[in-house]
Scaffold this motif. Structure first.
Motif, PDB file in Angstrom:
ATOM      1  N   CYS A  43       0.834  -1.121  -0.011  1.00 54.49           N
ATOM      2  CA  CYS A  43      -0.194  -0.045  -0.008  1.00 54.49           C
ATOM      3  C   CYS A  43       0.763   1.305   0.079  1.00 54.49           C
ATOM      4  O   CYS A  43       1.853   1.388   0.836  1.00 54.49           O
ATOM      5  CB  CYS A  43      -0.751   0.088   1.233  1.00 54.49           C
ATOM      6  SG  CYS A  43      -1.978   1.231   1.437  1.00 54.49           S
ATOM      7  N   HIS A  45       0.117   4.131   1.297  1.00 52.72           N
ATOM      8  CA  HIS A  45      -0.033   4.712   2.295  1.00 52.72           C
ATOM      9  C   HIS A  45       1.188   4.518   3.402  1.00 52.72           C
ATOM     10  O   HIS A  45       2.057   5.390   3.728  1.00 52.72           O
ATOM     11  CB  HIS A  45      -1.373   4.859   2.959  1.00 52.72           C
ATOM     12  CG  HIS A  45      -1.436   5.637   4.153  1.00 52.72           C
ATOM     13  ND1 HIS A  45      -2.274   4.857   5.149  1.00 52.72           N
ATOM     14  CD2 HIS A  45      -1.307   6.691   4.494  1.00 52.72           C
ATOM     15  CE1 HIS A  45      -2.511   5.790   6.189  1.00 52.72           C
ATOM     16  NE2 HIS A  45      -1.917   6.838   5.817  1.00 52.72           N
ATOM     17  N   GLN A  46       1.107   3.290   4.019  1.00 51.65           N
ATOM     18  CA  GLN A  46       1.987   2.811   5.045  1.00 51.65           C
ATOM     19  C   GLN A  46       2.882   1.455   4.533  1.00 51.65           C
ATOM     20  O   GLN A  46       3.021   0.720   5.636  1.00 51.65           O
ATOM     21  CB  GLN A  46       1.491   3.022   6.293  1.00 51.65           C
ATOM     22  CG  GLN A  46       1.149   4.258   6.601  1.00 51.65           C
ATOM     23  CD  GLN A  46       0.706   4.392   8.041  1.00 51.65           C
ATOM     24  OE1 GLN A  46       0.266   3.361   9.051  1.00 51.65           O
ATOM     25  NE2 GLN A  46       0.447   5.571   8.437  1.00 51.65           N
ATOM     26  N   GLY A  47       2.641   1.023   3.404  1.00 51.87           N
ATOM     27  CA  GLY A  47       3.326  -0.189   3.077  1.00 51.87           C
ATOM     28  C   GLY A  47       2.653  -1.588   3.320  1.00 51.87           C
ATOM     29  O   GLY A  47       3.218  -2.493   3.315  1.00 51.87           O
ATOM     30  N   PHE A  48       1.317  -1.541   3.949  1.00 55.61           N
ATOM     31  CA  PHE A  48       0.916  -2.818   4.362  1.00 55.61           C
ATOM     32  C   PHE A  48       0.494  -3.446   3.246  1.00 55.61           C
ATOM     33  O   PHE A  48       0.045  -3.069   1.974  1.00 55.61           O
ATOM     34  CB  PHE A  48      -0.463  -2.441   4.965  1.00 55.61           C
ATOM     35  CG  PHE A  48      -0.974  -3.655   5.867  1.00 55.61           C
ATOM     36  CD1 PHE A  48      -0.413  -3.607   7.158  1.00 55.61           C
ATOM     37  CD2 PHE A  48      -1.997  -4.447   5.456  1.00 55.61           C
ATOM     38  CE1 PHE A  48      -1.078  -4.799   8.011  1.00 55.61           C
ATOM     39  CE2 PHE A  48      -2.502  -5.360   6.275  1.00 55.61           C
ATOM     40  CZ  PHE A  48      -1.940  -5.457   7.511  1.00 55.61           C
ATOM     41  N   CYS A  62      -7.607  -1.568   0.853  1.00 53.19           N
ATOM     42  CA  CYS A  62      -6.500  -1.767   1.918  1.00 53.19           C
ATOM     43  C   CYS A  62      -6.743  -2.383   3.332  1.00 53.19           C
ATOM     44  O   CYS A  62      -7.718  -1.469   3.838  1.00 53.19           O
ATOM     45  CB  CYS A  62      -5.531  -0.657   2.100  1.00 53.19           C
ATOM     46  SG  CYS A  62      -4.137  -1.098   3.128  1.00 53.19           S
ATOM     47  N   ARG A  64      -5.662  -2.345   5.947  1.00 49.36           N
ATOM     48  CA  ARG A  64      -4.956  -1.611   7.350  1.00 49.36           C
ATOM     49  C   ARG A  64      -5.825  -0.482   7.561  1.00 49.36           C
ATOM     50  O   ARG A  64      -6.505  -0.425   8.736  1.00 49.36           O
ATOM     51  CB  ARG A  64      -3.707  -1.340   7.074  1.00 49.36           C
ATOM     52  CG  ARG A  64      -2.795  -0.332   7.857  1.00 49.36           C
ATOM     53  CD  ARG A  64      -2.516  -1.260   9.190  1.00 49.36           C
ATOM     54  NE  ARG A  64      -1.719  -0.362  10.034  1.00 49.36           N
ATOM     55  CZ  ARG A  64      -1.630  -0.678  11.201  1.00 49.36           C
ATOM     56  NH1 ARG A  64      -1.883  -1.878  11.651  1.00 49.36           N
ATOM     57  NH2 ARG A  64      -0.675   0.223  12.145  1.00 49.36           N
ATOM     58  N   HIS A  65      -6.011   0.383   6.648  1.00 46.91           N
ATOM     59  CA  HIS A  65      -6.780   1.682   6.932  1.00 46.91           C
ATOM     60  C   HIS A  65      -7.957   2.157   6.106  1.00 46.91           C
ATOM     61  O   HIS A  65      -8.772   3.023   6.121  1.00 46.91           O
ATOM     62  CB  HIS A  65      -5.897   2.963   6.720  1.00 46.91           C
ATOM     63  CG  HIS A  65      -4.717   2.791   7.843  1.00 46.91           C
ATOM     64  ND1 HIS A  65      -3.396   2.881   7.402  1.00 46.91           N
ATOM     65  CD2 HIS A  65      -4.791   2.877   9.294  1.00 46.91           C
ATOM     66  CE1 HIS A  65      -2.623   2.810   8.351  1.00 46.91           C
ATOM     67  NE2 HIS A  65      -3.281   2.822   9.577  1.00 46.91           N
ATOM     68  N   GLY A  66      -8.050   0.965   5.237  1.00 46.88           N
ATOM     69  CA  GLY A  66      -9.567   1.168   4.306  1.00 46.88           C
ATOM     70  C   GLY A  66      -9.400   2.080   2.923  1.00 46.88           C
ATOM     71  O   GLY A  66     -10.337   2.156   2.296  1.00 46.88           O
ATOM     72  N   PHE A  67      -7.805   2.475   2.728  1.00 44.44           N
ATOM     73  CA  PHE A  67      -7.982   3.233   1.302  1.00 44.44           C
ATOM     74  C   PHE A  67      -8.430   2.351   0.267  1.00 44.44           C
ATOM     75  O   PHE A  67      -8.144   1.234   0.185  1.00 44.44           O
ATOM     76  CB  PHE A  67      -6.497   3.796   1.265  1.00 44.44           C
ATOM     77  CG  PHE A  67      -6.388   5.115   2.111  1.00 44.44           C
ATOM     78  CD1 PHE A  67      -6.989   5.378   3.103  1.00 44.44           C
ATOM     79  CD2 PHE A  67      -5.213   5.808   1.814  1.00 44.44           C
ATOM     80  CE1 PHE A  67      -6.686   6.382   3.892  1.00 44.44           C
ATOM     81  CE2 PHE A  67      -4.709   6.787   2.635  1.00 44.44           C
ATOM     82  CZ  PHE A  67      -5.871   7.182   3.717  1.00 44.44           C
TER      83      PHE A  67
HETATM   84  S1  FES Z   1      -1.495   1.278   5.182  1.00 46.34           S
HETATM   85 FE1  FES Z   1      -2.971   1.000   3.332  1.00 46.34          FE
HETATM   86  S2  FES Z   1      -4.582   2.665   3.728  1.00 46.34           S
HETATM   87 FE2  FES Z   1      -2.922   2.882   5.302  1.00 46.34          FE
END
Ligand code: FES
Length: 104
Positions: A43, A45-48, A62, A64-67
Motif C-alpha cells: 500500500c 500509504h504505509q506499506g501494508f 487496503c 489496514r486503513h481502508g483506502f
Molecule cells: S496502510 Fe494501506 S491505507 Fe494505510
C-alpha cells in the motif's frame, strides 16, 4: 527491459490472486470480473500488504486503513496524493507476465 513470466492464462479465474516477487518488486496479480490487474502489493500509504484486501467494484481496499485503490490506474478514493503503482500485463503465448527494467 526483460519479460518475466508469471502464470499461464488457463490458470486464471475471477477471484484469482497471486503474489509474485521479481527483483525488488513484490507484485499482486488478480482477476476481478474478467479484468486482470497487476499492482504493487505494498500500500502506498504505509506499506501494508494488499493481497488480502477485498475488492469492491473495481477497487482494491487496503486491509489496514481502508483506502480504496482503482485497479486500473491506482487512483485512491481517499487521498489523491496516495497512488498505487500499477503495471501493464503482457503475453507471451500462453504466459501472462510483465516487462520490468533490467536494473531492478
Ligand atoms: S496502510 Fe494501506 S491505507 Fe494505510
Amino acid at each position: 527491459m526483460t519479460f518475466h513470466r508469471i502464470v499461464q492464462t488457463h490458470h486464471l479465474y475471477d477471484g484469482y490472486r497471486q503474489v509474485v516477487r521479481i527483483g525488488r518488486y513484490e507484485l499482486l496479480l488478480l482477476q476481478n470480473e474478467g479484468d486482470i490487474a497487476l499492482v504493487d502489493n505494498r500500500c502506498p500509504h504505509q506499506g501494508f500488504p494488499l493481497d488480502r484486501g477485498p475488492v469492491k467494484g473495481a477497487r482494491l481496499i487496503c486491509p489496514r486503513h481502508g483506502f480504496a485503490f482503482h485497479l486500473r490506474n491506482g487512483d485512491c478514493l481517499q487521498a489523491t496524493s496516495c497512488k498505487l503503482a500499477t503495471f501493464v500485463v503482457q503475453y507471451d503465448g500462453a504466459w501472462l507476465g510483465v516487462e520490468l527494467p533490467d536494473y531492478m
